[in-house]
Enzyme design. Structure first.
Site, PDB file in Angstrom:
ATOM      1  N   ALA A 237      17.791  21.167   2.831  1.00 20.79           N
ATOM      2  CA  ALA A 237      18.209  22.482   3.048  1.00 20.79           C
ATOM      3  C   ALA A 237      19.711  22.612   3.415  1.00 20.79           C
ATOM      4  CB  ALA A 237      17.320  23.341   4.076  1.00 20.79           C
TER       5      ALA A 237
ATOM      6  N   HIS B 179      29.442  27.243 -13.102  1.00 20.57           N
ATOM      7  CA  HIS B 179      30.921  27.399 -13.386  1.00 20.57           C
ATOM      8  C   HIS B 179      31.655  27.353 -12.233  1.00 20.57           C
ATOM      9  CE1 HIS B 179      30.378  31.585 -12.327  1.00 20.57           C
ATOM     10  NE2 HIS B 179      31.538  31.725 -12.157  1.00 20.57           N
TER      11      HIS B 179
ATOM     12  N   LYS C  59      25.277  13.898   0.520  1.00 21.85           N
ATOM     13  CA  LYS C  59      25.432  12.332   0.776  1.00 21.85           C
ATOM     14  C   LYS C  59      24.070  11.856   0.796  1.00 21.85           C
ATOM     15  CE  LYS C  59      29.831  11.979   3.046  1.00 21.85           C
ATOM     16  NZ  LYS C  59      30.558  12.448   1.897  1.00 21.85           N
TER      17      LYS C  59
END
Length: 186
Positions: free
Chosen positions: A114, A70, A134
């Site tokens: 990470a 959410h 990315k």
């Protein structure tokens, strides 16, 4: 020696109590977790919407990763909290402290580096990193790169781990050997 054993047993008990019972609660609330998954200590699942999270088989989630289904930043703006599902497909690795945002699917055989913040879905067989995350490589290229690197790097056996009861002198030796390089443990 006894103190180390007591600390080891405390850590194992804490892991069992916090991880197993904790995951069980999420599953009871509707979160789905596949087989052969390794979910490390400190992983945070969105408790308020955990039923929107699906995790496939053979998934590893490193410590302190966060899966958030959410986004309450919209609540003040338009009176609604945005919610969306998170799908982690089979054979995925999610690195320590990565954040997976609502609406993201991490495709099969992918790696999330990470510390990455994943705001868009990850294509199958990709490695993503950064903020926002990315695509930086394919898993296939990464495997080949590490295969090449391991052919010239120092290789250690399992005795060079905590579970292998590594000696103090081997810890020092390993440190010195890896000061300017990378090694691998079998």
């Amino acid at each position: 020696m006894i103190k180390r054993l007591v600390n080891f047993l405390k850590a194992r008990l804490k892991k069992f109590v916090l991880d197993e019972i904790w995951l069980e609660d999420y599953i009871k609330l509707g979160m789905k977790i596949g087989n052969n998954c390794s979910i490390q200590p400190g992983v945070i699942f969105d408790y308020s919407h955990c039923w929107l999270i699906r995790i496939g088989n053979n998934v590893t989630i490193a410590p302190q990763a966060y899966l958030l289904a959410h986004d309450a930043s919209t609540k003040r703006l338009n009176g609604y909290t945005k919610v969306a599902s998170i799908t982690i497909e089979d054979n995925v690795f999610i690195g320590a402290r990565a954040l997976i945002m609502p609406g993201v699917t991490v495709g099969k055989n992918s790696i999330v580096a990470a510390g990455s913040i994943v705001t868009k879905s990850v294509p199958e067989g990709s490695i993503v990193a950064g903020n926002p995350a990315k695509v930086i490589s394919t898993v296939e290229s990464y495997i080949e790169k590490n295969r090449t690197l391991s052919s010239v790097a120092k290789i250690y056996d399992s005795s060079f781990t905590i579970q292998g009861n590594i000696s103090h002198s081997d810890k020092e030796k390993m440190y010195e050997e890896l000061v300017n390089g990378i090694g691998f443990i079998e």
